[in-house]
Design an enzyme around this catalytic site. Structure first.
Site, PDB file in Angstrom:
ATOM      1  N   ASN D  12       0.855  -1.188   0.000  1.00  0.00           N
ATOM      2  CA  ASN D  12       0.000   0.000   0.000  1.00  0.00           C
ATOM      3  C   ASN D  12       0.894   1.243   0.000  1.00  0.00           C
ATOM      4  O   ASN D  12       1.571   1.519   0.991  1.00  0.00           O
ATOM      5  CB  ASN D  12      -0.898  -0.035   1.246  1.00  0.00           C
ATOM      6  CG  ASN D  12      -1.858   1.130   1.303  1.00  0.00           C
ATOM      7  OD1 ASN D  12      -1.843   2.000   0.421  1.00  0.00           O
ATOM      8  ND2 ASN D  12      -2.687   1.156   2.331  1.00  0.00           N
ATOM      9  N   HIS D  96     -10.211   0.008   3.516  1.00  0.00           N
ATOM     10  CA  HIS D  96      -8.971   0.180   4.281  1.00  0.00           C
ATOM     11  C   HIS D  96      -9.264   0.965   5.556  1.00  0.00           C
ATOM     12  O   HIS D  96     -10.153   1.816   5.577  1.00  0.00           O
ATOM     13  CB  HIS D  96      -7.912   0.906   3.437  1.00  0.00           C
ATOM     14  CG  HIS D  96      -6.584   0.920   4.111  1.00  0.00           C
ATOM     15  ND1 HIS D  96      -6.208   1.902   4.979  1.00  0.00           N
ATOM     16  CD2 HIS D  96      -5.564   0.032   4.080  1.00  0.00           C
ATOM     17  CE1 HIS D  96      -4.998   1.632   5.445  1.00  0.00           C
ATOM     18  NE2 HIS D  96      -4.587   0.504   4.909  1.00  0.00           N
ATOM     19  N   GLU D 144      -6.329  -6.174   9.744  1.00  0.00           N
ATOM     20  CA  GLU D 144      -5.442  -5.173  10.332  1.00  0.00           C
ATOM     21  C   GLU D 144      -5.879  -4.873  11.764  1.00  0.00           C
ATOM     22  O   GLU D 144      -6.688  -3.970  11.972  1.00  0.00           O
ATOM     23  CB  GLU D 144      -5.505  -3.864   9.551  1.00  0.00           C
ATOM     24  CG  GLU D 144      -5.223  -3.948   8.080  1.00  0.00           C
ATOM     25  CD  GLU D 144      -5.366  -2.560   7.417  1.00  0.00           C
ATOM     26  OE1 GLU D 144      -4.347  -1.998   7.024  1.00  0.00           O
ATOM     27  OE2 GLU D 144      -6.500  -2.061   7.319  1.00  0.00           O
ATOM     28  N   ILE D 149      -1.481  -1.410  13.991  1.00  0.00           N
ATOM     29  CA  ILE D 149      -1.194  -0.570  12.830  1.00  0.00           C
ATOM     30  C   ILE D 149      -0.129   0.459  13.194  1.00  0.00           C
ATOM     31  O   ILE D 149      -0.294   1.248  14.115  1.00  0.00           O
ATOM     32  CB  ILE D 149      -2.473   0.130  12.326  1.00  0.00           C
ATOM     33  CG1 ILE D 149      -3.462  -0.916  11.807  1.00  0.00           C
ATOM     34  CG2 ILE D 149      -2.145   1.142  11.249  1.00  0.00           C
ATOM     35  CD1 ILE D 149      -4.794  -0.340  11.361  1.00  0.00           C
ATOM     36  N   SER D 206       4.401   1.494   5.227  1.00  0.00           N
ATOM     37  CA  SER D 206       5.496   2.425   5.504  1.00  0.00           C
ATOM     38  C   SER D 206       6.858   1.752   5.621  1.00  0.00           C
ATOM     39  O   SER D 206       7.867   2.335   5.197  1.00  0.00           O
ATOM     40  CB  SER D 206       5.206   3.230   6.771  1.00  0.00           C
ATOM     41  OG  SER D 206       5.124   2.378   7.881  1.00  0.00           O
TER      42      SER D 206
END
Lengths: 225, 225, 225, 225
Positions: D12, D96, D144, D149, D206
Site C-alpha cells: 500500500n 482500508h 489489520e 497498525i 510504511s
C-alpha cells in the site's frame, strides 16, 4: 441590542461519562447556581438526549451541540432543528471542531437560528475561518486554535495574537459579533486575560465537566473578572 | 429465550415535523395504547432529544435511531451509547439506510448493545448484507430493499423472494436472529403477508407517523394477523 | 497581475462514462483545439486517475476535481495535494457541490494552492457562501445555485440577481477574485449573458462532456462572446 | 482455480511523499524487480493519480487504494470504478482502515470487482468483521488489528490468535478466500511467521515505502519464506 449578555461562559458538556443523564442535570444546576451567585451569564451545551430534561428542571440557557442541515423528513439519526427546538433549545453551537460542517451547512444552520431569534455560535480554527464565519453575522464566533485544544496551555500566553487578531478582524466585519475563546482556558487568570485581549467570553469543556466540584471550578473561572 | 416478543412493530419516528416534541409523545402513546389493546409488541424509535420524555411518560420500549461508535470523551455532537442509555433506551437501530455505518462500527455498536443486554436491530439493504449482519448475532435484522423505501409498493408483491431469501439465509447462520421487513409495508395485508413470508415483524415510518390518526393506522396494520 | 486569463471556460469532467480514460484524453484535446482556434482560455478537470496522461499528452491547464485537506502520511484512498501536483495539476476545484468540504478544509486547501502559485477555484451555493469563500482570496469563486444544477434552465434568465449579487459582493471584498457561473449555462447565449452580468467565465460539465461532438459544443458555447 | 498466486505481498503506497509521482514509479519498479528475482507475487496500491503511469511503465499488478460505490454520473471528486479501470487497475483494496466504507458499499464494490474478474481485497479490523467480509466471497480478506497498525509490534508475537482465528473462521465460510496480515509485519521473520499462522500473504506500507532502499527491504521481507 444583543440577545447575548456578556461576559458569557458556555460549557460544552461533550460526551463525557461525567455529562450523561443525572450528571448532565447536575452540571446544569451548577451553572444555574453560579449564574445566580455571580450574575455572569452561563450556558449549557448538553447532549441532545439531555436537552429536554435540563430545560424542564433548570432556568439555564441551553445550546444544542450540533444541528444537521436537514429539513424535516427522512433523516433517521440526524439532529433536526425542529426536534431540538421542541425540546427547548435557546440556540446551538455550529461547526464544533469535533463535528465540522460544510460551508453551505454552516450558513444554512446559522440562518435558521437567526430566523428564529435563537443564539448562533459558530466555532472556528483560525483568524481566516473566523472572518468567513463572521460574514454570516452569527451572534458568536468561538475561536479554538487546534494546537491549544485540550493542551492545558493558556491561549493568552501561547497565542494572544490569535485572539486579538480574530477580535480585530471580526469586529471590522460586524461589531455585533461576539468573539469567544474556545481553547486554552482553564483558570480564572486565563479567563481574565482572554477578556483583556478582547474576547467577550469563553467556550470550555473538560476542565469544568471533569472537575471534582464543577461549581467550584466555575466560581474559580470567573473569580478574576 | 429471546428478549424479543414477536410479532413486533417497530415505528421509526425519523425526523418528521409530526414526530417532534409533543407529537413524539403522542405517537408513543398511540403505540402504547395499541400494544395494550392488541398485545402485539410495539416499539418507538424517536429522535434522541425525545427519548427521555417518552421513557418517562409511557411504558413503551424505545430504540435510539442511531448510536455513534465512539467511547465517552471528546465527541461533541455525537450520539453516545452511555448518553442515550442514561436517557432510558432499550436498544437501538444500527445502520439505518439514512445513517449508514462502516462495517467496523456496526460490529462495535452491535456488540455494545448485546453486552448490555439491549436490543440490537441492524438495518440492511439486500440478502448479502443481511447475511453479513447476521454473523454479528444481533437480535434483529431489518431488511429495507432500497427500491421499495417510500415507494408505497408492497414488498410481498414486488419482491417476496428478498424477504424469503433473507429469512432462509439469516436463519441458516443463527436461528435466533429475527428478520423484519423494513420497507414496502403500509397495510394490514402487507404485514400479514410479510409474516407469511417468514418475517417476524416490521419496521415502518411515514405511513404511521404522518397518518391523520396514527392509532387507527396501527390498528389497521395489525388487523390481519 | 492575475494568473487567470479571462473569459475562461472550466470543464468539469465529473465521473461520466464519457470522461474516463481515452474519452478523458479526447475531451482534453477538444478543449485544447478550441483554445487554439478561439484564444479563449479552456481548462480541464478530469478524474484524478486521468490527470497525468492529459498533462503529458496535451497543453491544456488541468485542475484536480478535489483535494483532501491532509498532509502526506497515512491517508489511504485520499487525494493528496502532493500526489496530484506530481501528476501535473495547475490548480484545483475546492468544495464542489458533489464534494463539499468543511470550512476549515476549504481554507487549508485554498491556502496550499495559493502558497504554490496554483489556481484555486472555490465552488459555492449562494451569495452568502460566496462572500465567505472570497474572504480567503482564491483566484476564482464559482457560484452554483443548487436549484439550477443540471436543470437546463439558464441562470441569466432564472436568477440573474444571484450572479450580479455575487459579483458585487465578492468584488467588494477583493476585486481580484473572479466570479464564474457554475450552473445554468448550456448555450452561447447563456455564456454571453453570464459575462454581461459580470461573470468572467463559466464552470460547466454534462452539456459538453455528453455532447455528441464536444468540440462543436464548446465552439457554440463561446460563439457569442 | 484462483486468480491469486500466493504467497503474495501487497504494498500500500498510501499518501506518503515517498510514494508520489516519480517515487511511485520507482516503488513499482522495485516490486517488479523483486517479483522477477524471487518469483513471489508483488502488487502495488498507488494513489489514483499514479495508476495509469505505473501500469504503462511496469508489468506489476495494481490495485486501487479505494473505489467509491457510485455509478457513472455526477460525482465530482469521487474515485469511479470505470475511471480507475480505464487507467488499468487489476483490482482494489476495499474498506482500508483509513477509508472505511459502509457495509452496503463494501458489498457493492466487492461485487463490481468480482463481476469484472478483478481482485477484491477487503480490509477488516477483527475476527468478527473478517467473517462478515468473507461472506461476500472476496478474493482476499486483509486483517489489520487496529492496535498493531504502525506499531512496529509483530502480529505473530502480539496477537497470533487473531490471525489464526481469522484464518479458521474465514476458511470455514469459503476456503477460497485468502487471509492476509495487514499490520504488524516488518521483517522477514514476521512474514514467515504470518505464513505459518495460516496467512497467505501480507499487506504492508510504511516499512517498505519509507525504507532507504525499498528493493532491499522487500528482499529482506521475503527472505525467510
Amino acid at each position: 441590542m444583543s440577545k447575548i449578555k456578556t461576559p458569557i461562559v458556555i460549557l460544552n458538556f461533550k460526551t463525557y461519562l461525567e455529562s450523561c443523564g443525572d450528571s448532565a442535570l447536575n452540571l446544569a444546576k451548577a451553572l444555574e447556581s453560579v449564574q445566580e451567585e455571580t450574575d455572569i451569564k452561563m450556558v449549557a451545551c448538553p447532549q441532545a438526549c439531555d436537552i429536554y430534561r435540563i430545560k424542564n428542571e433548570t432556568f439555564i440557557d441551553v445550546l444544542s451541540q450540533h444541528i444537521d442541515a436537514v429539513s424535516p423528513g427522512s433523516h433517521t439519526g440526524s439532529t433536526l432543528f425542529e426536534g431540538v427546538l421542541a425540546a427547548g433549545i435557546d440556540g446551538s453551537l455550529i461547526n464544533h471542531s469535533e463535528k465540522r460542517l460544510t460551508l453551505a451547512d454552516i450558513q444554512a444552520v446559522n440562518q435558521q437560528l437567526l430566523d428564529n431569534d435563537l443564539i448562533s455560535c459558530i466555532c472556528t480554527n483560525n483568524v481566516e475561518t473566523s472572518v468567513a464565519a463572521a460574514s454570516f453575522n452569527p451572534d458568536i464566533v468561538a475561536i479554538e486554535p487546534p494546537e491549544l485544544i485540550g493542551s492545558g496551555i493558556s491561549v493568552s500566553q501561547a497565542e494572544p495574537e490569535i485572539v486579538e487578531g480574530t477580535v480585530d478582524k471580526v469586529k471590522a466585519i460586524n461589531k455585533n459579533v461576539k468573539v469567544l475563546c474556545g481553547a486554552g482556558i482553564s483558570t480564572g487568570d486565563d479567563m481574565a486575560q482572554a477578556l483583556e485581549l478582547g474576547a467577550e467570553g469563553v467556550l470550555l469543556a473538560s476542565g469544568i465537566v471533569k472537575a471534582d466540584n464543577p461549581k467550584d471550578a466555575l466560581l474559580d473561572l470567573v473569580s478574576k473578572i
